[in-house]
Design a protein around this motif. Structure first.
Motif, PDB file in Angstrom:
ATOM      1  N   GLU A  47      -2.898  -2.251  11.646  1.00  0.00           N
ATOM      2  CA  GLU A  47      -4.221  -1.952  11.820  1.00  0.00           C
ATOM      3  C   GLU A  47      -4.464  -0.512  10.980  1.00  0.00           C
ATOM      4  OE1 GLU A  47      -6.366  -4.730  12.664  1.00  0.00           O
ATOM      5  OE2 GLU A  47      -7.319  -2.726  12.614  1.00  0.00           O
ATOM      6  N   ASP A  48      -3.557   0.397  11.355  1.00  0.00           N
ATOM      7  CA  ASP A  48      -3.503   1.685  10.773  1.00  0.00           C
ATOM      8  C   ASP A  48      -3.614   1.754   9.318  1.00  0.00           C
ATOM      9  OD1 ASP A  48      -0.280   2.884  11.879  1.00  0.00           O
ATOM     10  OD2 ASP A  48      -1.192   0.784  11.637  1.00  0.00           O
ATOM     11  N   VAL A  49      -2.487   1.088   9.100  1.00  0.00           N
ATOM     12  CA  VAL A  49      -2.430   0.708   7.382  1.00  0.00           C
ATOM     13  C   VAL A  49      -3.353   0.231   6.698  1.00  0.00           C
ATOM     14  CG1 VAL A  49      -0.499   0.253   5.648  1.00  0.00           C
ATOM     15  CG2 VAL A  49       0.169   0.805   7.958  1.00  0.00           C
ATOM     16  N   LYS A  50      -3.911  -0.728   7.328  1.00  0.00           N
ATOM     17  CA  LYS A  50      -5.125  -1.354   6.803  1.00  0.00           C
ATOM     18  C   LYS A  50      -6.251  -0.635   6.840  1.00  0.00           C
ATOM     19  CE  LYS A  50      -7.418  -5.694   7.164  1.00  0.00           C
ATOM     20  NZ  LYS A  50      -7.825  -7.190   8.323  1.00  0.00           N
ATOM     21  N   LYS A  51      -6.471   0.052   7.687  1.00  0.00           N
ATOM     22  CA  LYS A  51      -7.821   1.106   7.697  1.00  0.00           C
ATOM     23  C   LYS A  51      -7.512   1.957   6.685  1.00  0.00           C
ATOM     24  CE  LYS A  51     -10.247   3.849  11.323  1.00  0.00           C
ATOM     25  NZ  LYS A  51     -10.152   4.774  12.620  1.00  0.00           N
ATOM     26  N   GLN A  52      -6.238   2.567   6.556  1.00  0.00           N
ATOM     27  CA  GLN A  52      -6.176   3.722   5.403  1.00  0.00           C
ATOM     28  C   GLN A  52      -6.242   2.932   3.945  1.00  0.00           C
ATOM     29  OE1 GLN A  52      -2.347   5.513   5.450  1.00  0.00           O
ATOM     30  NE2 GLN A  52      -3.189   7.366   4.556  1.00  0.00           N
ATOM     31  N   ALA A  53      -5.946   1.920   3.879  1.00  0.00           N
ATOM     32  CA  ALA A  53      -5.932   1.008   2.671  1.00  0.00           C
ATOM     33  C   ALA A  53      -7.254   0.569   2.093  1.00  0.00           C
ATOM     34  CB  ALA A  53      -5.267  -0.152   2.619  1.00  0.00           C
ATOM     35  N   MET A  54      -8.365   0.174   3.406  1.00  0.00           N
ATOM     36  CA  MET A  54      -9.428  -0.125   2.986  1.00  0.00           C
ATOM     37  C   MET A  54     -10.580   1.069   3.004  1.00  0.00           C
ATOM     38  SD  MET A  54      -9.359  -3.245   2.726  1.00  0.00           S
ATOM     39  CE  MET A  54     -10.132  -4.845   3.317  1.00  0.00           C
ATOM     40  N   LYS A  55      -9.938   2.326   3.054  1.00  0.00           N
ATOM     41  CA  LYS A  55     -10.827   3.488   2.949  1.00  0.00           C
ATOM     42  C   LYS A  55     -11.462   3.418   1.571  1.00  0.00           C
ATOM     43  CE  LYS A  55      -9.540   7.406   5.928  1.00  0.00           C
ATOM     44  NZ  LYS A  55      -8.866   8.618   5.993  1.00  0.00           N
ATOM     45  N   LYS A  56     -12.855   3.900   1.528  1.00  0.00           N
ATOM     46  CA  LYS A  56     -13.468   4.195   0.317  1.00  0.00           C
ATOM     47  C   LYS A  56     -13.520   5.462  -0.046  1.00  0.00           C
ATOM     48  CE  LYS A  56     -16.243  -0.042   0.101  1.00  0.00           C
ATOM     49  NZ  LYS A  56     -17.632  -0.526   0.177  1.00  0.00           N
ATOM     50  N   PRO A  57     -13.496   5.795  -1.158  1.00  0.00           N
ATOM     51  CA  PRO A  57     -13.658   7.480  -1.605  1.00  0.00           C
ATOM     52  C   PRO A  57     -15.119   7.857  -1.696  1.00  0.00           C
ATOM     53  CG  PRO A  57     -13.074   6.215  -3.670  1.00  0.00           C
ATOM     54  CD  PRO A  57     -12.778   5.140  -2.456  1.00  0.00           C
ATOM     55  N   ARG A  58     -15.371   8.936  -0.855  1.00  0.00           N
ATOM     56  CA  ARG A  58     -16.627   9.285  -0.686  1.00  0.00           C
ATOM     57  C   ARG A  58     -17.573   9.582  -2.131  1.00  0.00           C
ATOM     58  NH1 ARG A  58     -16.775  14.776   3.054  1.00  0.00           N
ATOM     59  NH2 ARG A  58     -15.504  13.765   4.654  1.00  0.00           N
ATOM     60  N   LYS A  59     -18.427   8.805  -2.158  1.00  0.00           N
ATOM     61  CA  LYS A  59     -19.313   8.808  -3.210  1.00  0.00           C
ATOM     62  C   LYS A  59     -20.217   9.905  -3.119  1.00  0.00           C
ATOM     63  CE  LYS A  59     -19.623   4.310  -5.256  1.00  0.00           C
ATOM     64  NZ  LYS A  59     -20.676   3.394  -5.679  1.00  0.00           N
ATOM     65  N   HIS A  60     -20.137  10.985  -4.347  1.00  0.00           N
ATOM     66  CA  HIS A  60     -21.106  12.167  -4.198  1.00  0.00           C
ATOM     67  C   HIS A  60     -22.539  11.619  -4.451  1.00  0.00           C
ATOM     68  CE1 HIS A  60     -21.084  16.244  -4.740  1.00  0.00           C
ATOM     69  NE2 HIS A  60     -21.969  16.189  -5.423  1.00  0.00           N
ATOM     70  N   LYS A  61     -23.168  11.834  -3.287  1.00  0.00           N
ATOM     71  CA  LYS A  61     -24.738  11.680  -3.231  1.00  0.00           C
ATOM     72  C   LYS A  61     -25.508  12.788  -3.851  1.00  0.00           C
ATOM     73  CE  LYS A  61     -24.656   8.993   1.105  1.00  0.00           C
ATOM     74  NZ  LYS A  61     -25.227   9.099   2.526  1.00  0.00           N
ATOM     75  N   PHE A  70       1.072  -1.166  -0.016  1.00  0.00           N
ATOM     76  CA  PHE A  70       0.003  -0.028   0.060  1.00  0.00           C
ATOM     77  C   PHE A  70       0.911   1.235  -0.064  1.00  0.00           C
ATOM     78  CE2 PHE A  70      -3.447   2.583   0.421  1.00  0.00           C
ATOM     79  CZ  PHE A  70      -3.318   3.663   1.342  1.00  0.00           C
ATOM     80  N   ASN A  71       0.620   1.833  -1.055  1.00  0.00           N
ATOM     81  CA  ASN A  71       1.604   3.326  -1.208  1.00  0.00           C
ATOM     82  C   ASN A  71       3.039   2.893  -1.171  1.00  0.00           C
ATOM     83  OD1 ASN A  71       1.812   6.034  -1.533  1.00  0.00           O
ATOM     84  ND2 ASN A  71       1.612   6.374   0.540  1.00  0.00           N
ATOM     85  N   HIS A  72       3.281   1.694  -1.924  1.00  0.00           N
ATOM     86  CA  HIS A  72       4.704   1.129  -2.053  1.00  0.00           C
ATOM     87  C   HIS A  72       5.485   0.922  -0.621  1.00  0.00           C
ATOM     88  CE1 HIS A  72       4.131   2.271  -6.184  1.00  0.00           C
ATOM     89  NE2 HIS A  72       4.074   3.530  -5.818  1.00  0.00           N
ATOM     90  N   GLN A  73       4.485   0.588   0.193  1.00  0.00           N
ATOM     91  CA  GLN A  73       5.053  -0.033   1.375  1.00  0.00           C
ATOM     92  C   GLN A  73       4.383  -1.384   1.770  1.00  0.00           C
ATOM     93  OE1 GLN A  73       4.532   3.431   3.998  1.00  0.00           O
ATOM     94  NE2 GLN A  73       6.547   4.219   3.466  1.00  0.00           N
ATOM     95  N   LEU A  74       5.038  -2.220   2.431  1.00  0.00           N
ATOM     96  CA  LEU A  74       4.493  -3.596   2.674  1.00  0.00           C
ATOM     97  C   LEU A  74       3.053  -3.673   3.489  1.00  0.00           C
ATOM     98  CD1 LEU A  74       5.081  -6.588   2.106  1.00  0.00           C
ATOM     99  CD2 LEU A  74       5.903  -6.713   4.242  1.00  0.00           C
ATOM    100  N   LEU A  75       2.233  -4.263   2.761  1.00  0.00           N
ATOM    101  CA  LEU A  75       0.901  -4.388   3.377  1.00  0.00           C
ATOM    102  C   LEU A  75       0.825  -5.744   4.285  1.00  0.00           C
ATOM    103  CD1 LEU A  75      -1.806  -2.989   3.843  1.00  0.00           C
ATOM    104  CD2 LEU A  75      -2.796  -3.896   1.864  1.00  0.00           C
TER     105      LEU A  75
END
Lengths: 296, 351
Positions: B279-293, B149-154
């Motif tokens: 945990e913190d890297v995983k959280k960042q990696a699993m973030k979904k971009p906000r969908k424009h409602k 993730f972001n060129h760092q080991l996930l």
């Protein structure tokens, strides 16, 4: 068997959560795997072939519309931060100005054909018109072709300047939310137009804000030189020669009183005028008689 | 492919891994500016902006995006590698093509001990997936599959290959059905066995395999192009990796009959080690971009002719508005007190 299967059609995936029991023989394992795979593949294909389809733009087959994938996989890179709007973009949003698409061709009235809007042999080129009627208000002494050239240069320079400022703002030079330190310098406020950016002003202040006025401080790589204050004018005044002082004093006097361009001795002029007036009157009285003269 | 079309001097400067957070906004145009202006010259945020348009385009392609590019994988060998491992790597590389890079030389790199060189390579090639192959006395022929993730080991997982002596490469399978599988086609996936839900390493393996081979996420797919399926079956101690070509035969109904033909590679894996994401890297990696409602449209009525809404205005002061002025409205009405005098004057004027 269906109850064990979860489908993620968006990823073309089927997950069969039934326990796979390994048969004893290795050959049997492969056979069993093949059989199970065939069964599950059939289920998956069945799910795929009931999707809404449309004909492909070219070639054979049917194009099915897939739903969104349900299995959430980690991203490759972080979510990008949205780019900050430029000055124009902010203004346009505020005013509700929308972008209008420009045509690549325009109708050139002179030649009567469709030409490109910019570049070589463009439509309605000012250089193609041999006569342009002058407007009443234009007094700059330029012919319209030179004026057009000049205006274009000005526009280009303005756009370049704006783009530079946008780049600076995007790279973080314009710091929103920080204190605008230009307000701390009253001289800057008086001038009206802010020539310097507040960050530059802040830098100037901070460079001198040590006991030795920044003389012995280590500078950063691209930090500008500390601006030295020029000596006040008062010292210069005392060192001038007698002659220059006289000249400057006279200059000052001229400003106050006014220049002697048409030097008229006002008193003399008045006396002459009075004498003329008296002479006229005497002439008049002489004709009238002696009575009036005795009264005087 | 290797350096992604960048000239050496450009990528060394632009892709320094020590400053991963600093980004140059490449959506802005680059202007060659005067020498005197150091800040705005070619240096932005302390980094040199690339000179060539091609370089800038390549960098733009590598930028983080809302909808991401297809994940690329690189295949690397450890200090010691066997022919079997090399074949396995090559087979997986062929499956992953065109979004794959094969590195032929051996590397002094052990992922579970030190993953910095892997991160460097990931950055260099803009590849977020990797497979590392090696041989050791303890683990035998082993593959390590991992992602960044972001060129760092996930996370990564190490599996022993050729368990039960069951390894068959693509070249060992007969040629007929292999030809029907098209280059770069999107595979179907079958995961079998409840262990994919039960143990953490199998969960990771499932996620990895899916991430590895799914390719582009598409909205539409031509059903005629469904020509291969990757099957992973999990038991307590084994994961059976199989790859088949799919034949869709006409049945009487809308849904065709499926016939599978194995095309390889055939691998039996045994999970050895795993490194799961923090945990913190995983959280960042699993973030979904906000969908424009789409905002709820209030005050909107539709009838046959179109849509209309009601305008709510504050009371306006007509005396302050720029309206058309009528002279008749300007003339003052004669009042009671000075009516007599004015009236006379007025009549005088008229005459």
């Amino acid at each position: 068997m269906e109850e064990h299967c979860d489908f993620d059609i968006g990823n073309l995936m089927c997950y069969d959560s039934a326990t796979f029991s390994t048969p004893g023989d290795s050959d049997d394992v492969n056979k069993a795997l093949d059989e199970l795979a065939a069964k599950n593949a059939q289920k998956l294909v069945a799910r795929l072939f009931v999707l809404p389809t449309e004909p492909p733009p070219y070639g054979n087959g049917r194009v099915a519309t897939l739903p969104e994938p349900t299995t959430h996989l980690p991203r490759e890179k972080p979510i990008p931060k949205p780019r900050e709007a430029t000055t124009w973009e902010k203004f346009a949003k505020l005013k509700g100005i929308r972008k209008r698409k420009k045509d690549k061709v325009a109708y050139d009235e002179q030649t009567g054909e469709w030409r490109r809007t910019y570049g070589y042999k463009k439509a309605n080129d000012i250089n193609d018109t041999w006569a342009i009627p002058a407007k009443a208000g234009e007094n700059d002494g330029l012919d319209p072709w030179t004026r057009a050239q000049k205006e274009k240069k000005e526009r280009v320079a303005h756009n370049k300047k704006r783009q530079m400022q946008n780049l600076q703002a995007a790279s973080g030079d314009r710091l929103p939310g920080t204190i605008d330190l230009s307000s701390s310098n009253p001289a800057m406020l008086k001038k009206g137009k802010k020539k310097k950016k507040h960050v530059e002003v802040a830098l100037e202040f901070s460079q001198k804000s040590t006991a030795s006025m920044g003389k012995f401080d280590n500078k950063l790589k691209y930090e500008p030189e500390i601006k030295k204050k020029s000596k006040p004018k008062r010292d210069a005044e005392f060192q001038r020669s007698h002659k220059t002082e006289k000249q400057s004093s006279l200059k000052l006097l001229e400003k106050v009183v006014g220049k002697e361009e048409h030097s008229i001795d006002v008193n003399k002029a008045v006396n002459i005028a009075q004498q003329e007036e008296e002479a006229r009157k005497r002439a008049k009285k002489g004709r009238a008689g002696k009575k009036k003269k005795s009264k005087q | 492919f290797g350096s992604g079309g960048l000239a050496p001097e450009d990528w060394i400067v632009a892709l320094s891994p020590d400053e991963p957070d600093v980004q140059i906004d490449l959506s802005l145009s680059y202007k060659r500016l005067s020498k005197g202006n150091i800040i705005m010259g070619r240096k932005l945020q302390g980094k040199t902006m690339p000179k060539r348009q091609a370089t800038r385009r390549a960098l733009r392609a590598r930028e983080p995006k809302l909808v991401e590019n297809v994940k690329k994988a690189f295949f690397i060998k450890g200090p010691k590698s066997s022919q079997l491992v090399n074949t396995a790597l090559k087979d997986m590389y062929m499956m992953k093509k065109p979004d794959a890079v094969m590195l032929n030389k051996k590397n002094k790199c052990r992922p579970f001990e030190d993953h910095t060189s892997l991160e460097f390579l990931s950055n260099q090639m803009d590849a977020s997936l990797f497979t590392y192959g090696s041989i050791s006395k303890k683990k035998g022929h082993a593959l390590t599959l991992g992602r960044m993730f972001n060129h760092q080991l996930l996370d990564m997982i190490e599996v022993s290959v050729n368990v039960d002596d069951e390894f068959k490469s693509i070249s060992d399978f007969s040629g007929e059905r292999k030809k029907s599988v098209k280059y770069g086609s999107k595979p179907m996936f079958l995961f079998q066995g409840d262990h994919f839900d039960l143990s953490e390493d199998y969960k990771l393996l499932k996620s990895l395999i899916l991430d590895y081979f799914r390719g582009d996420v598409v909205e539409k797919i031509n059903l005629a192009s469904l020509d291969r399926v990757i099957v992973c079956t999990a038991t307590q101690d084994r994961v059976y990796f199989r790859h088949y070509a799919v034949q869709l035969r006409k049945s009487g109904t809308k849904i065709p009959n499926v016939a599978l033909d194995e095309i390889g590679p055939r691998m039996n894996w045994e999970v050895r080690r795993m490194k799961s994401a923090s945990e913190d890297v995983k959280k960042q990696a699993m973030k979904k971009p906000r969908k424009h409602k789409p905002g709820s449209k209030k005050n909107l009525k539709k009838d046959v002719l179109g849509s209309m809404g009601q305008l709510h205005m504050k009371g306006e002061d007509t005396s302050k508005m720029a309206l058309r002025k009528f002279k008749a409205l300007k003339r003052k009405k004669p009042s009671a007190t000075d009516g007599a005098g004015e009236g006379e004057e007025g009549s005088k004027r008229q005459r």
